[in-house]
Design a protein around this motif. Structure first.
Motif, PDB file in Angstrom:
ATOM      1  N   ASP A 143      41.345  31.860  44.362  1.00 35.04           N
ATOM      2  CA  ASP A 143      40.655  32.480  43.162  1.00 35.04           C
ATOM      3  C   ASP A 143      40.280  34.049  43.735  1.00 35.04           C
ATOM      4  O   ASP A 143      39.785  34.857  42.994  1.00 35.04           O
ATOM      5  CB  ASP A 143      39.557  31.789  42.866  1.00 35.04           C
ATOM      6  CG  ASP A 143      39.628  30.876  41.454  1.00 35.04           C
ATOM      7  OD1 ASP A 143      40.791  31.101  40.929  1.00 35.04           O
ATOM      8  OD2 ASP A 143      38.682  30.169  41.290  1.00 35.04           O
ATOM      9  N   HIS A 169      43.595  22.914  41.838  1.00 38.42           N
ATOM     10  CA  HIS A 169      42.770  24.269  41.317  1.00 38.42           C
ATOM     11  C   HIS A 169      43.526  24.761  40.221  1.00 38.42           C
ATOM     12  O   HIS A 169      43.010  24.938  39.134  1.00 38.42           O
ATOM     13  CB  HIS A 169      42.967  25.112  42.426  1.00 38.42           C
ATOM     14  CG  HIS A 169      42.487  26.517  42.024  1.00 38.42           C
ATOM     15  ND1 HIS A 169      41.705  26.915  42.845  1.00 38.42           N
ATOM     16  CD2 HIS A 169      42.826  27.353  41.153  1.00 38.42           C
ATOM     17  CE1 HIS A 169      40.916  28.237  42.309  1.00 38.42           C
ATOM     18  NE2 HIS A 169      41.902  28.371  41.243  1.00 38.42           N
ATOM     19  N   HIS A 208      41.561  36.899  42.090  1.00 36.19           N
ATOM     20  CA  HIS A 208      40.729  37.740  40.685  1.00 36.19           C
ATOM     21  C   HIS A 208      40.151  38.915  41.224  1.00 36.19           C
ATOM     22  O   HIS A 208      40.028  39.978  40.522  1.00 36.19           O
ATOM     23  CB  HIS A 208      39.590  36.586  40.382  1.00 36.19           C
ATOM     24  CG  HIS A 208      39.924  35.372  39.818  1.00 36.19           C
ATOM     25  ND1 HIS A 208      41.320  34.727  40.167  1.00 36.19           N
ATOM     26  CD2 HIS A 208      39.407  34.682  39.140  1.00 36.19           C
ATOM     27  CE1 HIS A 208      41.557  33.664  39.326  1.00 36.19           C
ATOM     28  NE2 HIS A 208      40.261  33.513  38.885  1.00 36.19           N
ATOM     29  N   HIS A 222      48.234  32.706  40.564  1.00 40.15           N
ATOM     30  CA  HIS A 222      48.038  31.807  39.316  1.00 40.15           C
ATOM     31  C   HIS A 222      49.385  31.842  38.650  1.00 40.15           C
ATOM     32  O   HIS A 222      49.388  31.164  37.564  1.00 40.15           O
ATOM     33  CB  HIS A 222      47.040  31.938  38.481  1.00 40.15           C
ATOM     34  CG  HIS A 222      45.649  31.575  39.436  1.00 40.15           C
ATOM     35  ND1 HIS A 222      45.180  32.278  40.385  1.00 40.15           N
ATOM     36  CD2 HIS A 222      44.643  30.422  39.093  1.00 40.15           C
ATOM     37  CE1 HIS A 222      44.069  31.649  40.774  1.00 40.15           C
ATOM     38  NE2 HIS A 222      43.527  30.584  40.066  1.00 40.15           N
ATOM     39  N   SER A 227      43.431  32.381  33.450  1.00 40.12           N
ATOM     40  CA  SER A 227      43.851  32.743  34.950  1.00 40.12           C
ATOM     41  C   SER A 227      45.253  32.493  34.959  1.00 40.12           C
ATOM     42  O   SER A 227      45.950  32.962  35.820  1.00 40.12           O
ATOM     43  CB  SER A 227      43.053  32.352  35.991  1.00 40.12           C
ATOM     44  OG  SER A 227      42.759  31.032  35.871  1.00 40.12           O
ATOM     45  N   ASP A 279      42.351  25.010  36.302  1.00 42.96           N
ATOM     46  CA  ASP A 279      42.333  26.458  35.679  1.00 42.96           C
ATOM     47  C   ASP A 279      43.052  26.106  34.106  1.00 42.96           C
ATOM     48  O   ASP A 279      42.750  26.676  33.158  1.00 42.96           O
ATOM     49  CB  ASP A 279      43.099  27.472  36.356  1.00 42.96           C
ATOM     50  CG  ASP A 279      42.045  27.895  37.693  1.00 42.96           C
ATOM     51  OD1 ASP A 279      40.991  27.537  37.507  1.00 42.96           O
ATOM     52  OD2 ASP A 279      42.560  28.848  38.293  1.00 42.96           O
TER      53      ASP A 279
HETATM   54 ZN   LIG Z   1      41.695  29.791  39.783  1.00 43.22          ZN
END
Ligand SMILES: [Zn+2]
Length: 102
Positions: free
Chosen positions: A41, A91, A44, A64, A57, A95
């Motif tokens: 993450d 993960h 991001h 991703h 995402s 998401d």
């Molecule tokens: Zn994520």
């Protein structure tokens, strides 16, 4: 209200279930390695704005993307990288679920 519970439930709950079911002998270590999957993450931070509640995402952030997901799935195959691959795949599942609930 339900969405974050499901999201974080998968993020932290699913690795625990898998660790206890399949890696009993060293479940805590297995759990910690899978939790590291949350680190992707960090991509991001490259996005603008960094956090957008209604943005999916998957295929938006570089870690991703569909290419990255293929790499995570390949990591599941060798025993050495399987736990890492599991963490990353979990993960992505978390998401994707998030995107479905939006
Ligand atoms: Zn994520």
């Amino acid at each position: 209200m339900l969405q974050p519970i499901i999201h974080y439930g998968i993020h932290f709950g699913l690795p625990l279930v898998i660790a206890l079911l399949f890696f009993k002998a060293f479940w805590l270590k297995a759990y910690c390695i899978m939790i590291l999957g949350i680190l992707i993450d960090l991509d991001h931070l490259l996005a603008d704005p960094i956090f957008a509640p209604n943005r999916c995402s998957i295929n938006f952030h570089p870690l991703h993307s569909y290419y990255a997901i293929v790499v995570y799935l390949i990591l599941l195959i060798p025993k050495k990288t399987r736990l890492l691959g599991l963490g990353l795949t979990i993960h992505i599942i978390a998401d994707i679920t998030d995107c479905c609930l939006m």
